[in-house]
Structure formats: structure tokens, C-alpha cells
Design an enzyme around this catalytic site. Structure first.
Site, PDB file in Angstrom:
ATOM      1  N   LYS A  61       0.520  -1.235  -0.052  1.00 52.46           N
ATOM      2  CA  LYS A  61      -0.201  -0.210  -0.340  1.00 52.46           C
ATOM      3  C   LYS A  61       1.490   1.242   0.168  1.00 52.46           C
ATOM      4  O   LYS A  61       0.767   2.566  -0.561  1.00 52.46           O
ATOM      5  CB  LYS A  61      -0.594  -0.071   1.359  1.00 52.46           C
ATOM      6  CG  LYS A  61      -2.003  -1.190   0.939  1.00 52.46           C
ATOM      7  CD  LYS A  61      -3.105  -0.589   2.254  1.00 52.46           C
ATOM      8  CE  LYS A  61      -4.529  -1.501   1.740  1.00 52.46           C
ATOM      9  NZ  LYS A  61      -5.674  -1.673   3.271  1.00 52.46           N
ATOM     10  N   GLY A  72      -2.002   2.584  13.502  1.00 52.68           N
ATOM     11  CA  GLY A  72      -1.912   2.161  12.528  1.00 52.68           C
ATOM     12  C   GLY A  72      -2.184   2.853  10.938  1.00 52.68           C
ATOM     13  O   GLY A  72      -3.348   3.598  10.233  1.00 52.68           O
ATOM     14  N   MET A  96      -8.613 -10.876  16.837  1.00 53.91           N
ATOM     15  CA  MET A  96      -9.010 -11.932  14.940  1.00 53.91           C
ATOM     16  C   MET A  96      -7.660 -12.936  16.162  1.00 53.91           C
ATOM     17  O   MET A  96      -7.132 -12.907  16.387  1.00 53.91           O
ATOM     18  CB  MET A  96      -8.709 -11.342  13.716  1.00 53.91           C
ATOM     19  CG  MET A  96      -7.095 -10.404  13.857  1.00 53.91           C
ATOM     20  SD  MET A  96      -7.256  -9.758  13.075  1.00 53.91           S
ATOM     21  CE  MET A  96      -6.793 -10.108  11.060  1.00 53.91           C
TER      22      MET A  96
HETATM   23  P1  NAP Z   1      -1.086  -2.003  10.694  1.00 53.41           P
HETATM   24  O1  NAP Z   1      -0.735  -0.993   9.515  1.00 53.41           O
HETATM   25  O2  NAP Z   1      -0.051  -3.268  11.113  1.00 53.41           O
HETATM   26  O3  NAP Z   1      -1.628  -1.642  12.194  1.00 53.41           O
HETATM   27  C1  NAP Z   1      -1.942  -2.000  13.178  1.00 53.41           C
HETATM   28  C2  NAP Z   1      -2.488  -1.075  14.483  1.00 53.41           C
HETATM   29  O4  NAP Z   1      -2.590  -2.064  16.160  1.00 53.41           O
HETATM   30  C3  NAP Z   1      -1.079  -0.279  14.969  1.00 53.41           C
HETATM   31  O5  NAP Z   1      -1.984   0.811  15.201  1.00 53.41           O
HETATM   32  C4  NAP Z   1      -0.774  -0.436  16.344  1.00 53.41           C
HETATM   33  O6  NAP Z   1       0.421  -0.191  16.929  1.00 53.41           O
HETATM   34  C5  NAP Z   1      -1.579  -2.029  17.067  1.00 53.41           C
HETATM   35  N1  NAP Z   1      -1.313  -3.290  17.483  1.00 53.41           N
HETATM   36  C6  NAP Z   1      -1.083  -4.233  17.069  1.00 53.41           C
HETATM   37  N2  NAP Z   1      -0.859  -5.163  18.248  1.00 53.41           N
HETATM   38  C7  NAP Z   1      -1.769  -4.272  19.298  1.00 53.41           C
HETATM   39  C8  NAP Z   1      -1.406  -4.873  20.257  1.00 53.41           C
HETATM   40  N3  NAP Z   1      -1.459  -5.804  21.062  1.00 53.41           N
HETATM   41  N4  NAP Z   1      -1.890  -3.774  21.251  1.00 53.41           N
HETATM   42  C9  NAP Z   1      -2.333  -2.266  20.925  1.00 53.41           C
HETATM   43  N5  NAP Z   1      -2.504  -2.242  19.613  1.00 53.41           N
HETATM   44  C10 NAP Z   1      -1.871  -3.180  18.858  1.00 53.41           C
HETATM   45  O7  NAP Z   1      -2.738  -2.949  10.580  1.00 53.41           O
HETATM   46  P2  NAP Z   1      -3.886  -2.432   9.951  1.00 53.41           P
HETATM   47  O8  NAP Z   1      -3.937  -2.525   8.072  1.00 53.41           O
HETATM   48  O9  NAP Z   1      -4.156  -0.891  10.608  1.00 53.41           O
HETATM   49  O10 NAP Z   1      -5.080  -3.728  10.530  1.00 53.41           O
HETATM   50  C11 NAP Z   1      -5.568  -3.156  11.641  1.00 53.41           C
HETATM   51  C12 NAP Z   1      -6.677  -4.230  11.873  1.00 53.41           C
HETATM   52  O11 NAP Z   1      -7.467  -3.564  10.330  1.00 53.41           O
HETATM   53  C13 NAP Z   1      -6.514  -4.912  11.413  1.00 53.41           C
HETATM   54  O12 NAP Z   1      -7.594  -6.254  12.100  1.00 53.41           O
HETATM   55  C14 NAP Z   1      -7.190  -6.301  10.017  1.00 53.41           C
HETATM   56  O13 NAP Z   1      -8.205  -6.843   9.389  1.00 53.41           O
HETATM   57  C15 NAP Z   1      -7.717  -4.540  10.048  1.00 53.41           C
HETATM   58  N6  NAP Z   1      -8.376  -4.033   8.950  1.00 53.41           N
HETATM   59  C16 NAP Z   1      -9.474  -4.264   7.770  1.00 53.41           C
HETATM   60  C17 NAP Z   1     -10.320  -3.857   6.687  1.00 53.41           C
HETATM   61  C18 NAP Z   1     -11.452  -3.405   6.436  1.00 53.41           C
HETATM   62  O14 NAP Z   1     -12.023  -3.504   4.876  1.00 53.41           O
HETATM   63  N7  NAP Z   1     -12.655  -3.961   7.225  1.00 53.41           N
HETATM   64  C19 NAP Z   1      -9.185  -2.625   5.740  1.00 53.41           C
HETATM   65  C20 NAP Z   1      -7.634  -2.571   6.452  1.00 53.41           C
HETATM   66  C21 NAP Z   1      -7.413  -3.174   7.738  1.00 53.41           C
HETATM   67  P3  NAP Z   1       1.481  -0.902  17.939  1.00 53.41           P
HETATM   68  O15 NAP Z   1       1.723  -2.230  17.431  1.00 53.41           O
HETATM   69  O16 NAP Z   1       2.163   0.916  18.009  1.00 53.41           O
HETATM   70  O17 NAP Z   1       0.716  -1.441  18.925  1.00 53.41           O
END
Ligand code: NAP
Length: 291
Positions: free
Chosen positions: A72, A134, A209
Site C-alpha cells: 500500500k 496503523g 482476530m
Molecule cells: P497496521 O498498519 O499493522 O496497524 C496495526 C495497529 O494496531 C497499530 O496501530 C498497532 O500499534 C496496533 N496494535 C497491534 N498490536 C497491538 C497490541 N497488541 N496492542 C495494542 N495495539 C496494537 O494494520 P492495519 O492495516 O491498520 O489493520 C488493523 C486492523 O484493521 C486489522 O485487524 C485488519 O484486519 C483491519 N482492517 C480491516 C479492513 C476492512 O476492510 N474491514 C481494512 C484494513 C484493515 P502498535 O504496534 O504500536 O501497538
């Protein structure tokens, strides 16, 4: 897939892995039902081939592409132009090819806001709290700011996502009337205050998840009230523990499946010039037979 011809327009899905994606089934089912001479195909492309894949859009005359993880951000330098949301996020999920001129768009946030519309959730002038700064959380915040949400408060651990959220907050405050702040997830008192006071609470972390399906990103949900809306961007499972707990407290709940479905609405229109048949798209996405 619609019946193929010598004029079939091709749309790609670039990322890795992509074999699990339901987007090809969803898009091709809609093309067939609407009688459109388009085909949507998944291509497993890793980071090291991002530039080649983008050049192939021009070389082969693809209509455009969806872009997913891990590309992305990586494809951005190879594009000719970016939509305002994509430019702010530095990331795209849709590419549109107009005679070799490639424009990147970010429709994830639009998809989320359309899922709020579908659920009848009012957001203009309201307060939003997002756990996780994120890619998905930032896409939602940008679109929310564009669409009149009054304030967005992020909570994240103090790391690279926190710093990215801080930079975005400053840019969005300059460009919109929305007040964006980022706070430390470890500040439990502040977090509890926002959980109790916000209008729309969103989990934008992966907690809930897979192996974390018995957990929530929030330690305490006891202060939630029925007037509040609680959303999870996770779409598998459709009902996360967070959503179940919020529903038990009488809150309106919104699952990530709506965001996944509705992010395709603007993309489909840009590629085909037509409005997607949302009911057929939903059935195909959810794995139901389409007559
Ligand atoms: P990403 O860019 O990797 O961001 C993940 C976020 O979650 C970061 O802010 C991270 O912060 C936080 N995080 C991860 N592990 C954590 C923990 N144990 N405690 C607290 N915070 C935590 O991923 P993303 O693409 O944003 O995706 C995030 C979620 O959205 C996923 O579940 C994905 O499946 C979902 N999503 C859904 C759609 C849809 O169409 N419905 C589209 C995109 C994404 P830190 O690492 O700093 O803690």
C-alpha cells in the site's frame, strides 16, 4: 467472471499473500450479474516487485488495480498522482489507469464511513475515538475529518505508529476543522475517560482476530452506554468479543465487513463508470450463492 472477449478490461489485485482474498469472487460475480466485460484477477506481488507490477499496468493496459499488504505504501513512488486522502496517508488501495496516467486512491476510509451510513450512525459534529494508529485507523481518521466528524482521538503505544499518528494529526488539523489528537494507550485513566465519553469508539488494531479472538484492545468496557456506537475494523470473525460486549451494553455495533464491502463502491465506479450492485457484492463477499 463475465464472458471474456477480445475487449475484456482487466483489473488486478496486487499484494502478498492474495490467494485467500474474496475480492476476485466478489468483483467477478458483480461483473457477470451486471453484464460488464471486465475481469478481476489476483497477482501475488511482493515488495521487491512493486515497481514492475505498477509498470505492467501501463504496459498491459490494465484498467486499474486494488493494492493490499505489503504494497500500500510501496507503490506510491511509481504513481503519477494521488487523491487527497492517499496523499495524506502516503498509501493507496486503488489505482486507476487513464491512458497510462496512474492515480492512487485510498477508499478504506470512505468504505468505513459508508458502513456507518448503512447502520444509521450520525457522525457529523460527533467525537470519535480510535484504538490503533496503523494504516486502517489513519484511513478512517482522514475520511472522518473530511466528512465533518468534530474530533478524532487516537490511542496507541508510543512507537512508530504513534509518531506517524502525531504527524497526520498536525496535517489534518491544518486542512480540516476536525481536532485530531493522539494519546498513549498506556494512559488507562485517559483511555477510560474517552471510552465513556466518545460517540463512536473504533478498534483499529488486530486484537480480536485469530489467536486473540478471546481478547479486546480495551481493558474495561463497563462504562459504555447505549447511546454510543462501537465499531471493529476486523471482519473475521464478524462479531468480535468487543462487539459482543458492546451489544450486551445496548450500544449500536458496526463490524468491519461493511468497510470491506463499501471500500469497493468508489473503486468500482472509477473503473467501470457504473455503480456496483451492492446486494450482489455483499452476497458474494459473504460466500452466499448469487442467483
Ligand atoms: P497496521 O498498519 O499493522 O496497524 C496495526 C495497529 O494496531 C497499530 O496501530 C498497532 O500499534 C496496533 N496494535 C497491534 N498490536 C497491538 C497490541 N497488541 N496492542 C495494542 N495495539 C496494537 O494494520 P492495519 O492495516 O491498520 O489493520 C488493523 C486492523 O484493521 C486489522 O485487524 C485488519 O484486519 C483491519 N482492517 C480491516 C479492513 C476492512 O476492510 N474491514 C481494512 C484494513 C484493515 P502498535 O504496534 O504500536 O501497538
Amino acid at each position: 467472471m463475465s464472458r471474456l472477449s477480445g475487449k475484456t478490461r482487466v483489473i488486478g489485485l496486487f499484494g502478498s499473500p492474495v490467494a485467500h482474498s474474496r475480492s476476485p469472487v466478489m468483483q467477478n460475480t458483480v461483473f457477470k450479474a451486471m453484464g460488464l466485460d471486465f475481469a478481476y484477477l489476483a497477482f501475488d506481488v511482493g515488495l521487491e516487485r512493486a515497481g514492475e507490477a505498477i509498470r505492467a499496468i501501463r504496459t498491459l493496459g490494465l484498467c486499474g488495480a486494488n493494492v493490499t499488504m505489503p504494497l500500500k505504501r510501496a507503490v506510491v513512488p511509481y504513481l503519477d498522482a494521488l487523491s487527497p486522502a492517499a496523499a495524506l496517508a502516503g498509501a493507496v488501495n486503488v489505482i486507476v489507469n487513464e491512458h497510462g496516467h496512474l492515480t492512487g486512491h485510498l477508499t478504506d476510509g470512505t468504505g468505513f464511513m459508508l458502513s456507518l451510513d448503512e447502520a444509521g450512525v450520525a457522525y457529523q459534529g460527533r467525537a470519535m475515538t480510535i484504538i490503533g494508529a496503523g494504516g486502517a485507523g489513519i484511513a478512517v481518521a482522514i475520511q472522518a475529518a473530511f466528512q465533518g466528524v468534530d474530533s478524532v482521538t487516537f490511542f496507541n503505544q508510543r512507537d512508530r505508529f504513534y509518531d506517524a499518528g502525531k504527524t497526520l494529526a498536525a496535517q489534518l488539523c491544518d486542512e480540516t476543522d476536525c481536532v485530531i489528537t493522539i494519546r498513549d494507550l498506556a494512559d488507562h485513566q485517559n483511555l477510560a475517560h474517552h471510552v465513556a465519553e466518545t460517540d463512536i469508539l473504533i478498534n483499529a488494531t488486530p486484537i480480536g482476530m485469530d489467536e486473540t479472538s478471546t481478547q479486546t484492545a480495551l481493558p474495561d468496557l463497563s462504562d459504555l452506554r447505549p447511546e454510543q456506537t462501537v465499531c471493529d475494523l476486523i471482519y473475521v470473525p464478524r462479531q468480535t468479543k468487543l462487539l459482543k460486549q458492546a451489544a450486551a451494553r445496548g450500544c449500536t455495533t458496526v463490524s468491519g465487513i461493511g468497510m470491506q464491502l463499501y471500500q469497493a463502491v468508489p473503486a468500482f465506479r472509477m473503473w467501470t463508470g457504473q455503480d456496483i450492485d451492492i446486494d450482489i457484492a455483499r452476497q458474494a463477499l459473504l460466500g452466499k450463492d448469487v442467483q
